[in-house]
Design a protein around this motif. Structure first.
Motif, PDB file in Angstrom:
ATOM      1  N   UNK A   1       3.936   6.335   1.429  1.00 36.91           N
ATOM      2  CA  UNK A   1       4.661   5.124   0.395  1.00 36.91           C
ATOM      3  C   UNK A   1       3.813   4.863  -0.753  1.00 36.91           C
ATOM      4  N   UNK A   2       2.716   5.173  -0.580  1.00 35.94           N
ATOM      5  CA  UNK A   2       2.105   4.882  -2.012  1.00 35.94           C
ATOM      6  C   UNK A   2       2.386   5.968  -2.988  1.00 35.94           C
ATOM      7  N   UNK A   3       2.647   7.192  -2.738  1.00 33.76           N
ATOM      8  CA  UNK A   3       3.261   8.177  -3.523  1.00 33.76           C
ATOM      9  C   UNK A   3       4.563   8.048  -4.109  1.00 33.76           C
ATOM     10  N   UNK A   4       5.229   7.237  -3.206  1.00 38.15           N
ATOM     11  CA  UNK A   4       6.664   7.055  -3.753  1.00 38.15           C
ATOM     12  C   UNK A   4       6.657   5.922  -4.653  1.00 38.15           C
ATOM     13  N   UNK A   5       5.867   4.941  -4.474  1.00 36.46           N
ATOM     14  CA  UNK A   5       5.512   3.972  -5.323  1.00 36.46           C
ATOM     15  C   UNK A   5       5.024   4.519  -6.988  1.00 36.46           C
TER      16      UNK A   5
END
Length: 398
Positions: free
Chosen positions: A72-76
């Motif tokens: 999810x952090x990468x998607x952010x």
């Protein structure tokens, strides 16, 4: 009291002498997500990893990640238009993330990048050799090259771009610049698409002292330039993390046309990225894992031809970066994870290898202050609550 006229979030912090000081937090800056791909600079944030809540984070334990939070952090980051540089030193390669977990990270991140349409490069190194020192001489160099080949194959099969990471094993085995040219030359001859080279200074990893065959930076630079000139069609760029702006500006003028210099200088990146009107650096930075909204806004300003605004934005994050990357620089990952936790991107302030304990409370308080001052606390109430919790755990105020 309505949200419009609610009192600002506040927290009682220790000042530099340890005395209590009430600090009222500012509102988060309005960092816009881009409406089109970023164009004027090639920019990657080197992302960190997030362990499971119940993971064993004892130093030396296998990497046990919270995959949902990590991805999810990468998607952010992708949502702000930046690329992600994964499985790099920011992801704790050689400092808690073992090769088995790294392989999973590369595969999972590549699938996520494909879904999101985000740019992704991943580190290919030799850390599977960590428990067995390679032999000396030609046999050792061959073993290092084979370890690189194994990891390059994993990255390419996953569909990501390759960053040839600096290798502790090669630093142990190599006895001359020619040994580096031999190993890297073979790998570059074999790769199926251009790669990014990786020059990480000993301030980030003491085991890499004397990389490229010499402790003298000028001599080492000549070796790097020789390698790139002889394989210019296989080198997309080189990431340089020496924290030396003058060296970087000199090196980028010596690179062949089409080979980018990706700054890894977390102290001097504003001037390097904005450039001098003729030359500039692109970026592959650990600090952008914490400041990606501002980094995106700066590149959007560059895309619009407003270098003054871009410099102003990047300058506003420089104090935070210099604190996070203060000596001993290799523990900068603690600050990156801390900001992530403050902003609600992970459930706890924990890290592989127990590195959440690598920085003292005074350092974390300063990071908190500067993150607020940079407008990078996306939910000040949450950040204040988490900071109070951390202070209480540390016994402050007594």
């Amino acid at each position: 009291m309505t949200a419009a006229n609610a009192a600002p979030a506040s927290v009682l912090l220790p000042d530099r002498e340890g005395n209590p000081e009430l600090v009222r937090l500012g509102p988060p800056a309005a960092w816009p997500r881009p409406s089109r791909p970023l164009a004027s600079r090639s920019v990657y944030a080197a992302a960190h990893v997030i362990p499971r809540t119940w993971a064993d984070t004892t130093p030396g334990a296998p990497g046990d990640l919270d995959w949902d939070a990590t991805l999810a952090y990468r998607h952010e980051i992708w949502s702000y238009g930046l690329g992600v540089a994964d499985a790099m030193d920011t992801a704790q390669r050689g400092m808690g993330l073992d090769w088995a977990a790294t392989r999973q990270l590369i595969v999972r991140s590549a699938a996520a990048a494909k879904y999101a349409g985000g740019a992704l490069v991943c580190g290919a190194g030799t850390d599977q050799l960590a428990d067995s020192a390679p032999p000396s001489g030609s046999a050792g160099l061959d073993r290092v090259a084979d370890a690189y080949r194994e990891q390059i194959a994993v990255v390419r099969e996953a569909g990501a771009g390759v960053v040839l990471m600096a290798s502790r094993a090669l630093a142990r085995v190599a006895t001359s610049a020619n040994d580096y040219l031999r190993v890297y030359g073979r790998l570059l001859d074999e790769v199926d698409q251009p790669v990014i080279l990786h020059w990480l200074g000993e301030m980030f990893d003491p085991a890499l002292a004397g990389y490229w065959g010499s402790p003298d930076v000028s001599t080492a630079t000549s070796t790097v330039v020789e390698l790139i000139n002889s394989h210019a069609d296989k080198v997309a760029g080189i990431k340089v993390s020496l924290l030396d702006a003058a060296h970087e500006t000199t090196l980028r003028r010596r690179l062949p046309a089409g080979v980018r210099l990706y700054t890894g200088d977390d102290f001097n990146y504003p001037e390097l990225i904005v450039g001098d009107g003729t030359h500039h650096s692109d970026a592959l930075l650990g600090i952008f894992a914490a400041t990606y909204p501002a980094a995106s806004a700066a590149v959007q300003a560059l895309d619009a031809g407003d270098s003054e605004q871009a410099r102003k934005i990047l300058d506003s994050t420089q104090a935070l970066s210099r604190t996070i990357f203060a000596a001993p620089t290799r523990y900068y990952k603690t600050g990156i994870a801390f900001v992530s936790w403050l902003n609600g991107h992970q459930p706890g302030f924990t890290m592989l290898d127990g590195l959440h304990g690598a920085r003292p409370l005074a350092h974390l308080v300063e990071v908190f202050r500067q993150t607020d001052q940079a407008g990078l606390l996306c939910d000040p109430e949450l950040a204040a609550h988490r900071m109070r919790t951390l202070l209480a755990v540390h016994g402050w105020p007594a």
